[in-house]
Design a protein around this motif. Structure first.
Motif, mmCIF file in Angstrom:
data_model
loop_
_atom_site.group_PDB
_atom_site.id
_atom_site.type_symbol
_atom_site.label_atom_id
_atom_site.label_comp_id
_atom_site.label_asym_id
_atom_site.label_seq_id
_atom_site.Cartn_x
_atom_site.Cartn_y
_atom_site.Cartn_z
ATOM 1 N N MET A 313 -1.651 -2.582 2.546
ATOM 2 C CA MET A 313 -0.534 -1.971 3.276
ATOM 3 C C MET A 313 0.479 -3.031 3.694
ATOM 4 S SD MET A 313 -2.099 1.233 5.466
ATOM 5 C CE MET A 313 -3.583 0.483 6.109
ATOM 6 N N ASP A 314 0.010 -4.245 4.025
ATOM 7 C CA ASP A 314 0.953 -5.337 4.297
ATOM 8 C C ASP A 314 1.765 -5.667 3.044
ATOM 9 O OD1 ASP A 314 0.044 -5.538 6.889
ATOM 10 O OD2 ASP A 314 -1.341 -7.190 6.481
ATOM 11 N N MET A 315 1.104 -5.647 1.887
ATOM 12 C CA MET A 315 1.820 -5.874 0.633
ATOM 13 C C MET A 315 2.894 -4.813 0.430
ATOM 14 S SD MET A 315 -1.348 -6.823 -1.936
ATOM 15 C CE MET A 315 -0.310 -7.088 -3.376
ATOM 16 N N ALA A 316 2.551 -3.572 0.739
ATOM 17 C CA ALA A 316 3.518 -2.485 0.589
ATOM 18 C C ALA A 316 4.706 -2.678 1.529
ATOM 19 C CB ALA A 316 2.837 -1.149 0.849
ATOM 20 N N THR A 317 4.426 -3.109 2.751
ATOM 21 C CA THR A 317 5.500 -3.333 3.723
ATOM 22 C C THR A 317 6.474 -4.391 3.216
ATOM 23 O OG1 THR A 317 4.063 -2.720 5.573
ATOM 24 C CG2 THR A 317 6.013 -4.048 6.090
ATOM 25 N N GLU A 318 5.933 -5.502 2.735
ATOM 26 C CA GLU A 318 6.789 -6.561 2.212
ATOM 27 C C GLU A 318 7.531 -6.114 0.959
ATOM 28 O OE1 GLU A 318 7.478 -9.463 3.714
ATOM 29 O OE2 GLU A 318 6.279 -8.602 5.340
ATOM 30 N N SER A 319 6.881 -5.298 0.148
ATOM 31 C CA SER A 319 7.533 -4.789 -1.064
ATOM 32 C C SER A 319 8.743 -3.937 -0.717
ATOM 33 C CB SER A 319 6.528 -3.973 -1.886
ATOM 34 O OG SER A 319 5.425 -4.744 -2.269
ATOM 35 N N ALA A 320 8.565 -3.043 0.259
ATOM 36 C CA ALA A 320 9.666 -2.160 0.653
ATOM 37 C C ALA A 320 10.847 -2.960 1.188
ATOM 38 C CB ALA A 320 9.176 -1.154 1.688
ATOM 39 N N LYS A 321 10.571 -4.035 1.923
ATOM 40 C CA LYS A 321 11.651 -4.859 2.460
ATOM 41 C C LYS A 321 12.505 -5.449 1.344
ATOM 42 C CE LYS A 321 9.215 -6.388 6.669
ATOM 43 N NZ LYS A 321 8.594 -7.561 7.347
ATOM 44 N N MET A 322 11.878 -5.720 0.209
ATOM 45 C CA MET A 322 12.609 -6.325 -0.911
ATOM 46 C C MET A 322 13.317 -5.294 -1.774
ATOM 47 S SD MET A 322 10.076 -9.413 -2.157
ATOM 48 C CE MET A 322 8.788 -8.286 -2.677
ATOM 49 N N GLY A 323 13.074 -4.017 -1.532
ATOM 50 C CA GLY A 323 13.757 -2.977 -2.298
ATOM 51 C C GLY A 323 12.915 -2.301 -3.360
ATOM 52 N N VAL A 324 11.594 -2.543 -3.348
ATOM 53 C CA VAL A 324 10.701 -1.896 -4.316
ATOM 54 C C VAL A 324 10.665 -0.390 -4.050
ATOM 55 C CG1 VAL A 324 8.279 -1.702 -5.021
ATOM 56 C CG2 VAL A 324 9.315 -3.959 -4.701
ATOM 57 N N GLU A 325 10.565 0.398 -5.127
ATOM 58 C CA GLU A 325 10.632 1.857 -5.013
ATOM 59 C C GLU A 325 9.342 2.568 -5.430
ATOM 60 O OE1 GLU A 325 15.330 2.384 -6.164
ATOM 61 O OE2 GLU A 325 13.938 1.563 -7.657
ATOM 62 N N ARG A 326 8.446 1.844 -6.083
ATOM 63 C CA ARG A 326 7.160 2.445 -6.483
ATOM 64 C C ARG A 326 6.078 1.373 -6.349
ATOM 65 N NH1 ARG A 326 7.420 4.919 -12.156
ATOM 66 N NH2 ARG A 326 7.971 6.875 -11.137
ATOM 67 N N PHE A 327 4.997 1.700 -5.642
ATOM 68 C CA PHE A 327 3.923 0.750 -5.344
ATOM 69 C C PHE A 327 2.660 1.220 -6.050
ATOM 70 C CE2 PHE A 327 0.485 -1.022 -2.796
ATOM 71 C CZ PHE A 327 0.926 -2.325 -2.549
ATOM 72 N N ILE A 328 2.091 0.349 -6.903
ATOM 73 C CA ILE A 328 0.942 0.734 -7.728
ATOM 74 C C ILE A 328 -0.259 -0.138 -7.385
ATOM 75 C CG2 ILE A 328 0.050 0.943 -10.086
ATOM 76 C CD1 ILE A 328 3.659 0.745 -10.015
ATOM 77 N N ILE A 329 -1.382 0.498 -7.066
ATOM 78 C CA ILE A 329 -2.648 -0.209 -6.915
ATOM 79 C C ILE A 329 -3.320 -0.255 -8.275
ATOM 80 C CG2 ILE A 329 -4.951 -0.135 -5.888
ATOM 81 C CD1 ILE A 329 -3.773 1.001 -3.379
ATOM 82 N N ASP A 330 -3.613 -1.439 -8.732
ATOM 83 C CA ASP A 330 -4.205 -1.645 -10.050
ATOM 84 C C ASP A 330 -5.728 -1.644 -9.942
ATOM 85 O OD1 ASP A 330 -4.721 -3.014 -12.778
ATOM 86 O OD2 ASP A 330 -2.537 -2.885 -12.762
#
Length: 703
Positions: A313-330
């Motif tokens: 979830m921390d990774m997702a938070t940082e991703s959103a700050k950078m402008g990421v629009e889709r978050f995938i757990i591999d």
């Protein structure tokens, strides 16, 4: 049957087809607007001594029984008989842009239906359907699509590759003999992408007659081009059937995969535009135009199998700050999956990792304004899994043999209905229970001894994979699917009919990606090519690249990020954000315009562009792969713009030390310069001097 001369036309291409007891393409090229009655007789061939006493045509279905001493389209038999069929045309149905040809060999007890279509983008689709009309089994060893090539097609561009090095290209002269590639790895393969290009000698991006071919099949295949002893040439493409795999009962049929082909008289760029337009309109059916292609963050190279929901979830938070629009757990989220030796097949959430379930993670991702995606590898199984311990008979394998593993795993027999239903139920469960909008569908091994009940089952395994995806998307039509097979091992038009994106390669090295993405670009538009910014230190090659080179390389595809954003420095994060925003700004152009590859005078450079369909703007990437050959880098000519329009030329992005490594860069790099489309095509612009493994982005807009 009376002889007919039929014409099938596209926007720029014409097929002139002779239909009599057989069907032969007399001409395939640019539209001939002025034709006289009987003009086809000008193409009647002489009959030399020392051969058969009659003319032998190169038909759409070459037959040894007719006296064509080259690779036949059909090889099969009925208990040793009916092995040399000769089909007679019984009926032809002509539509505006298509022919359906019905043929029969009554002695062999076979019917053949040939479909030939030419779309509005000048792309041909061809396939044959063979039907057993007599009692007893007809065993089919081969069934191929065949198209003719003119004698001036004397050079080939073909593909080779491997894992993390897909879509590599090589050239060869085509004078005598021929070329053949075979893939028996059970999937489209990294090694032999099922496509090739034939053309006049020294064809390039803008010059020469070229004929491009792609076989839409995701399994074993054969591609060949032959030069006959009389000089005639033909191209042939087929699925490879394993021994005994196709045995037709009376009334049964087998169809070839679709062969796609197109002609261009203006080199490779025009050929690519035909394929890109066809893919966008007729394969994707405009599925990707509903919304902008979301920028990804995939967790694989960030955490691998080390899953902690709070950290994710921390990774997702940082991703959103950078402008990421889709978050995938591999890989790594399901039961028993702490490495690649166990767990595949047990598609249940690992509650020892996700103690509070998956809902909280997904809700967090969605609350940040991002879509959520999840990785699956449905066709595979580890022997260290509850599924295998319960159902060892579900392996795609042969009894009494121990096949080698690939990435410590085996394949599941999709012809086993219980196995098929289990996989559908598990996928359906997750898509029904959670707000999952995206699946990364992986396939990480090659297929050895694909057996079902002791019989060869390679062809049927591919068909059952299609059926599984089709069944899932029918129930969940809004879920997008990425096709990944250890990177670029399953990329073809047939997969794309049921998916939305390809992972071009597991290699995120920007230098290697330049050639990988270029090779893929000949047949696929940018919006279906997954292209990620990886970490500064590449996991595959151990090279280090700055954010400029990584960011610009990932720009010209379906962009994403593959790393752990929590651990990245603020400087790197600012760089990711910069290129994410740049991609969003250019995305409407990149994913709708005409993609072209630019010829350069120095092989140390690689350049390509996307030009708006209205020709009012464009972006150009120039990548410096290695040291320039000379102290000056020549000029860059940019075709494809409106010759009468004026364009403002500016530098949109460049390396940090761009102005420090020379006394003076070209003047246009400091302030915009205006030039006409004709000037840019013929005279061009002076290339700047760049360090190896760096890139610049040039912007052009109507002045």
């Amino acid at each position: 049957m009376n002889t007919k001369i039929l014409s099938v036309t596209g926007k720029e291409t014409e097929l002139i087809v002779k239909v009599c007891e057989y069907v032969e393409i007399l001409y395939w090229g640019c539209i001939i607007n002025t034709k006289s009655e009987g003009a086809e007789y000008s193409l009647s061939r002489p009959i030399p001594y020392g051969r058969l006493d009659t003319d032998i045509p190169m038909t759409l279905h070459p037959e040894l029984g007719r006296g064509l001493f080259s690779s036949p389209a059909l090889e099969g038999h009925r208990n040793g008989k009916g092995w040399a069929p000769v089909f007679q045309t019984t009926n032809v149905k002509q539509g505006r842009k298509e022919l359906t040809i019905y043929s029969e060999d009554k002695a062999a007890g076979l019917q053949l239906v040939t479909e030939l279509r030419l779309d509005e983008f000048d792309v041909i689709k061809l396939r044959h359907k063979l039907i057993n009309t007599a009692d007893g089994i007809y065993s089919v060893n081969r069934l191929a699509n065949t198209l003719p090539l003119p004698e001036r097609a004397n050079e080939l561009l073909t593909y080779y590759g491997r894992w993390v090095n897909e879509f590599q290209q090589t050239r060869m002269r085509l004078t005598q003999g021929g070329y053949q590639q075979e893939n028996r790895r059970g999937r489209t393969s990294h090694e032999h992408y099922p496509a090739l290009i034939a053309g006049t000698q020294y064809f390039n991006e803008t010059h020469g007659d070229v004929w491009g071919f792609h076989l839409a099949w995701s399994g074993n295949h054969r591609m060949r081009v032959d030069v006959k002893a009389d000089g005639r040439r033909f191209m042939q493409a087929e699925a490879i059937y394993l021994p005994g795999e196709v045995a037709l009962e009376k009334g049964d049929s087998i169809a070839t995969p679709w062969l796609y082909a197109t002609h261009s008289e203006c080199g490779l760029n025009k050929m690519s535009q035909h394929f890109h337009q066809h893919v966008r309109s007729n394969i994707l059916n405009n599925r990707l135009t509903k919304k902008a292609r979301p920028i990804h963050l995939n967790t694989w190279e960030g955490i691998y199998f080390d899953h902690n929901p709070e950290y994710i979830m921390d990774m997702a938070t940082e991703s959103a700050k950078m402008g990421v629009e889709r978050f995938i757990i591999d890989d790594g989220w399901f039961k028993g999956r702490c490495g690649d030796k166990a767990g595949l097949g047990d598609w249940y959430l690992d509650k020892s990792k996700y103690t509070k379930g998956l809902e909280g993670v997904i809700e967090h991702v969605n609350a940040l304004g991002m879509e959520f995606g999840l990785w699956f590898e449905p066709e595979m199984i580890n022997k260290d899994s509850d599924l295998y311990r319960s159902h060892p008979d579900w392996l795609l394998a042969m009894d009494n043999y121990e096949q080698p593993t690939g990435r410590n795993q085996y394949a599941i027999d999709l012809q086993n209905e219980d196995a098929f239903n289990y996989l559908f139920e598990r996928l359906d469960y997750f898509l029904s229970k959670y707000n999952i909008s995206y699946i990364k569908w992986d396939m990480n091994r090659e297929i050895v001894q694909p057996g079902h009940d002791g019989y060869a089952a390679g062809h049927k395994q591919v068909e059952m994979y299609y059926r599984l995806v089709d069944k899932l998307t029918a129930k969940h039509p809004d879920v997008e699917i990425e096709s990944c097979a250890a990177g670029g091992g399953r990329i073809d038009f047939e997969v794309l009919k049921r998916t939305h994106r390809f992972w071009a390669s597991d290699n995120n090295d920007a230098l290697e990606r330049q050639q990988i993405q270029r090779g893929m670009s000949y047949f696929f538009p940018p919006e279906v090519m997954g292209s990620h910014i990886g970490a500064k230190h590449c996991h595959c090659t151990r090279r280090t690249h700055d954010i400029n080179f990584r960011g610009l390389t990932a720009l010209f595809g379906h962009m994403g990020i593959e790393l752990d954003p929590v651990k990245e420095s603020e400087t790197e994060k600012q760089g990711f954000m910069k290129y994410i925003q740049l991609h969003k700004q250019l995305r409407p152009l990149l994913h709708s315009g005409d993609a072209i590859r630019l010829s350069t005078d120095d092989d140390a450079h690689l350049a390509h562009a996307v030009i708006a369909t209205a020709q009012d703007k464009a972006v150009v990437l120039v990548a410096q792969l290695s040291m320039p050959t000379n102290s000056l880098s020549s000029t860059l000519r940019i075709p494809g713009l409106n010759k009468d329009k004026l364009y403002s030329i500016s530098l949109l992005d460049y390396p940090e030390n761009f102005h420090d490594i020379v006394n003076l860069q070209p003047l246009w790099t400091k302030e915009p310069v205006v030039a006409s489309g004709e000037w840019l095509k013929k005279a061009g612009i002076a290339m700047p001097i760049l360090d190896p493994e760096s890139a610049i982005l040039i912007g052009l807009k109507e002045a």
